[in-house]
Design a protein around this motif. Structure first.
Motif, PDB file in Angstrom:
ATOM      1  N   UNK A  81     -51.942  46.439 -59.210  1.00 49.91           N
ATOM      2  CA  UNK A  81     -50.785  47.641 -59.344  1.00 49.91           C
ATOM      3  C   UNK A  81     -50.356  46.515 -60.829  1.00 49.91           C
ATOM      4  N   UNK A  82     -49.860  47.785 -61.529  1.00 47.01           N
ATOM      5  CA  UNK A  82     -49.285  48.198 -62.702  1.00 47.01           C
ATOM      6  C   UNK A  82     -48.543  46.648 -63.298  1.00 47.01           C
ATOM      7  N   UNK A  83     -49.142  45.677 -64.007  1.00 48.71           N
ATOM      8  CA  UNK A  83     -48.518  44.427 -63.695  1.00 48.71           C
ATOM      9  C   UNK A  83     -46.914  44.589 -64.527  1.00 48.71           C
ATOM     10  N   UNK A  84     -46.252  43.829 -65.077  1.00 46.70           N
ATOM     11  CA  UNK A  84     -44.478  43.848 -65.612  1.00 46.70           C
ATOM     12  C   UNK A  84     -44.218  42.610 -66.194  1.00 46.70           C
ATOM     13  N   UNK A  85     -45.220  41.916 -67.044  1.00 48.88           N
ATOM     14  CA  UNK A  85     -44.771  40.939 -68.317  1.00 48.88           C
ATOM     15  C   UNK A  85     -43.944  41.152 -69.241  1.00 48.88           C
ATOM     16  N   UNK A  86     -43.000  41.108 -68.363  1.00 48.61           N
ATOM     17  CA  UNK A  86     -41.646  41.658 -69.228  1.00 48.61           C
ATOM     18  C   UNK A  86     -41.361  40.210 -70.621  1.00 48.61           C
ATOM     19  N   UNK A  87     -40.895  40.404 -71.629  1.00 48.14           N
ATOM     20  CA  UNK A  87     -40.884  39.710 -72.635  1.00 48.14           C
ATOM     21  C   UNK A  87     -39.022  39.297 -71.934  1.00 48.14           C
ATOM     22  N   UNK A  88     -39.219  37.907 -72.803  1.00 45.87           N
ATOM     23  CA  UNK A  88     -38.513  37.871 -72.732  1.00 45.87           C
ATOM     24  C   UNK A  88     -36.525  37.415 -73.423  1.00 45.87           C
ATOM     25  N   UNK A  89     -36.735  38.843 -74.200  1.00 56.38           N
ATOM     26  CA  UNK A  89     -35.956  39.286 -75.245  1.00 56.38           C
ATOM     27  C   UNK A  89     -35.680  40.359 -74.547  1.00 56.38           C
ATOM     28  N   UNK A  90     -36.347  40.469 -73.668  1.00 52.10           N
ATOM     29  CA  UNK A  90     -36.020  42.451 -72.935  1.00 52.10           C
ATOM     30  C   UNK A  90     -34.693  41.453 -71.645  1.00 52.10           C
ATOM     31  N   UNK A  91     -35.095  40.893 -71.568  1.00 54.13           N
ATOM     32  CA  UNK A  91     -34.256  40.334 -70.278  1.00 54.13           C
ATOM     33  C   UNK A  91     -32.618  39.825 -71.193  1.00 54.13           C
ATOM     34  N   UNK A  92     -33.070  38.727 -72.035  1.00 57.03           N
ATOM     35  CA  UNK A  92     -31.673  38.956 -73.086  1.00 57.03           C
ATOM     36  C   UNK A  92     -31.011  40.023 -73.121  1.00 57.03           C
ATOM     37  N   UNK A  93     -31.705  41.798 -73.523  1.00 61.89           N
ATOM     38  CA  UNK A  93     -31.044  42.770 -73.471  1.00 61.89           C
ATOM     39  C   UNK A  93     -30.662  42.971 -72.258  1.00 61.89           C
ATOM     40  N   UNK A  94     -30.977  42.852 -71.047  1.00 61.40           N
ATOM     41  CA  UNK A  94     -30.761  42.993 -69.789  1.00 61.40           C
ATOM     42  C   UNK A  94     -28.986  41.795 -69.109  1.00 61.40           C
ATOM     43  N   UNK A  95     -29.860  41.043 -69.730  1.00 59.90           N
ATOM     44  CA  UNK A  95     -28.344  40.034 -69.627  1.00 59.90           C
ATOM     45  C   UNK A  95     -27.357  40.476 -70.404  1.00 59.90           C
ATOM     46  N   UNK A 336     -30.754  64.760 -67.054  1.00 57.32           N
ATOM     47  CA  UNK A 336     -30.923  63.812 -65.693  1.00 57.32           C
ATOM     48  C   UNK A 336     -29.495  63.457 -64.712  1.00 57.32           C
ATOM     49  N   UNK A 337     -30.607  63.308 -63.508  1.00 56.64           N
ATOM     50  CA  UNK A 337     -29.741  63.151 -62.537  1.00 56.64           C
ATOM     51  C   UNK A 337     -28.088  62.215 -62.205  1.00 56.64           C
ATOM     52  N   UNK A 338     -28.241  60.938 -62.900  1.00 57.69           N
ATOM     53  CA  UNK A 338     -27.304  59.895 -63.081  1.00 57.69           C
ATOM     54  C   UNK A 338     -26.534  60.232 -63.892  1.00 57.69           C
ATOM     55  N   UNK A 339     -25.370  59.400 -63.156  1.00 54.17           N
ATOM     56  CA  UNK A 339     -23.917  60.610 -63.689  1.00 54.17           C
ATOM     57  C   UNK A 339     -23.167  58.443 -64.153  1.00 54.17           C
ATOM     58  N   UNK A 340     -23.325  57.803 -63.070  1.00 57.24           N
ATOM     59  CA  UNK A 340     -23.452  56.225 -63.381  1.00 57.24           C
ATOM     60  C   UNK A 340     -25.205  55.086 -63.782  1.00 57.24           C
ATOM     61  N   UNK A 341     -25.436  54.891 -65.106  1.00 56.79           N
ATOM     62  CA  UNK A 341     -26.074  54.484 -65.082  1.00 56.79           C
ATOM     63  C   UNK A 341     -26.296  53.415 -66.188  1.00 56.79           C
ATOM     64  N   UNK A 342     -26.863  52.678 -66.385  1.00 53.25           N
ATOM     65  CA  UNK A 342     -27.282  51.121 -66.868  1.00 53.25           C
ATOM     66  C   UNK A 342     -27.425  51.622 -68.855  1.00 53.25           C
ATOM     67  N   UNK A 343     -27.444  51.060 -69.849  1.00 45.46           N
ATOM     68  CA  UNK A 343     -27.798  51.291 -71.028  1.00 45.46           C
ATOM     69  C   UNK A 343     -29.299  50.867 -70.650  1.00 45.46           C
TER      70      UNK A 343
END
Length: 471
Positions: A81-95, A336-343
């Motif tokens: 597929x297209x792998x998703x090698x996410x940075x832990x910084x992104x994970x922190x931002x997600x949290x 866009x389409x979404x009203x309810x959307x995360x940051x």
């Protein structure tokens, strides 16, 4: 309301779970692992309890079962597929954004997160070559939503709904399937979708596009949209945006570039040279959860003129009057389409601020170097051939022995891919190109080494030779 959570030491549990993740070495886990049938049935039939269960019992199921049997896109030997090698910084931002439960629909609810989103859209638009004004865009869940947003925008800009039955759109067999899905949702008749030939390098055949458009115009159709691609999923092919733009401008056609995978190479040293003319397009899909190393989901739709997004999505709701922005400050829910959307933009901002653009460039360049190494190693082996040359960070190859039929060779390639996945060592599933089953590898993980690639290919070769010996 049930206040059972008061009796749970959530602070300790959260700390322990975070530490467990931080200490986890993903490369020591299986790259993919399928859940046994009994577990699938267990969770499909699991009742919702009348009285809550012990949290440690539930967490044990979550960690030891639910989160064990997965395809791991951040594994350094996950090449499919297209792998998703996410940075832990992104994970922190997600949290942090999830913990604050941000409703990122408008500036008054989330002023600075949306200011960050607007800033990043401008940054990416500039990389495409769009003028910061009047360009614009919005963060969305992924490439499928970005493509749908663009297709609807193009439809509304180029044709009235009562003429859809006479409206034509153009793409190739290499266009991501989400493009066709978007066309269906937007109401374009399937019989009006023109499949344009591709060249030997799997890019759109522009001569065939021009011939098809001219024929449609002659027959009374309204050409409205061309979906070109910056980095196809199958081969990483990049279409000729300049030549496509010449046709689109001559016939008043919207050119949408699906750059979900490839657009990030605009930040690279080598790959960006393939993107000449992308600034002449009308819209671009760009996924950050691919080569900008973000956790799912994080993608963008960027348009040359944001007024076209407002035209399609700028609905008014009276209950939002007190928090609706005006003038040049356009709320994301109007784009866009979404009203309810995360940051979604915040985690990308965090990663870029800490790592910096130069490091992103090094990581993207490294993926292209790994693809070139893969090509060289495959060519050193007997009975293997390259089917699509490295483009961006994707290539395909296959085992081929002229002692066997095409069907037998296809079977050997499929069998080896399955055995590799079953072993858990890595994932290099097959795809079909020119009616041949081929291994396809996407080498974008910064943690992947040449040894990882060599051993992966050696295992594929070994599985094939073991099967050949038994024949």
């Amino acid at each position: 309301m049930n206040f059972n959570e008061k009796n749970i030491d959530l602070e300790t549990i959260i700390r322990d779970e975070v530490n467990k993740y931080l200490n986890q070495d993903v490369s020591r886990l299986n790259a993919t692992e399928q859940a046994p049938k009994e577990l699938t049935q267990k969770y499909e039939k699991m009742p919702i309890p009348k009285v809550g269960r012990d949290i440690y019992e539930v967490l044990s199921e979550l960690n030891n079962e639910v989160l064990t049997y997965l395809y791991r896109p951040n594994h350094k030997r996950a090449f499919s597929f297209i792998p998703g090698p996410a940075s832990r910084l992104s994970w922190l931002g997600d949290i942090l954004t999830t913990a604050n439960n941000i409703h990122a629909s408008n500036f008054k609810n989330a002023t600075l997160p949306i200011s960050i989103e607007r800033n990043l859209i401008n940054y990416l638009a500039d990389k495409i070559g769009y003028e910061v004004k009047p360009s614009g865009g919005v963060f969305v869940s992924g490439g499928s939503m970005a493509n749908l947003t663009a297709v609807v925008t193009a439809r509304d800009r180029k044709v009235s709904l009562d003429k859809l039955t006479k409206t034509t759109v153009y793409l190739t067999s290499q266009t991501h399937h989400s493009g066709r899905k978007a066309l269906h949702v937007a109401g374009f008749p399937s019989e009006n979708i023109r499949i344009i030939d591709h060249n030997e390098d799997f890019t759109m055949n522009v001569s065939h596009l021009k011939e098809t458009v001219e024929k449609d115009v002659k027959n009374g159709y309204i050409p409205a949209l061309v979906i070109s691609t910056a980095g196809t999923t199958n081969t990483g092919a990049v279409d000729d945006f300049n030549k496509i733009a010449d046709i689109c401008e001559a016939y008043n056609i919207w050119q949408h570039v699906d750059g979900a995978y490839g657009a990030s190479h605009l930040l690279s040293t080598k790959g960006k040279s393939l993107f000449k003319g992308i600034e002449r397009s009308d819209s671009v899909t760009w996924d950050a959860h691919k080569l900008l190393f973000q956790t799912y989901s994080c993608a963008m739709i960027i348009v040359k003129d944001k007024n076209n997004l407002i035209n399609s999505y700028g609905e008014k709701a009276e209950y939002l009057d007190d928090i609706t922005s005006d003038d040049d400050v356009i709320d994301p829910e109007m784009l866009g389409i979404e009203l309810t959307r995360p940051a979604r933009a915040v985690k990308l901002w965090l990663t870029l601020q800490v790592i910096g653009e130069d490091e992103f460039r090094k990581r993207i360049d490294y993926g292209q170097e790994l693809a070139e190494y893969t090509k060289d190693y495959v060519e050193s082996l007997d009975d293997f051939e390259i089917i699509s040359q490295p483009s961006l960070s994707i290539l395909s190859f296959r085992y081929y022995n002229d002692s066997f039929t095409d069907e037998e060779n296809d079977h050997l390639n499929n069998l080896a891919a399955k055995k590799l996945a079953d072993s858990g060592y890595g994932v290099a599933y097959t795809t079909t190109l020119n009616n041949k089953k081929v291994f396809r590898m996407c080498t974008i993980n910064p943690e992947t080494t040449e040894s990882d690639i060599k051993e992966t290919i050696d295992r594929l070769n070994r599985y094939i030779l073991e099967e050949v010996k038994e024949k």
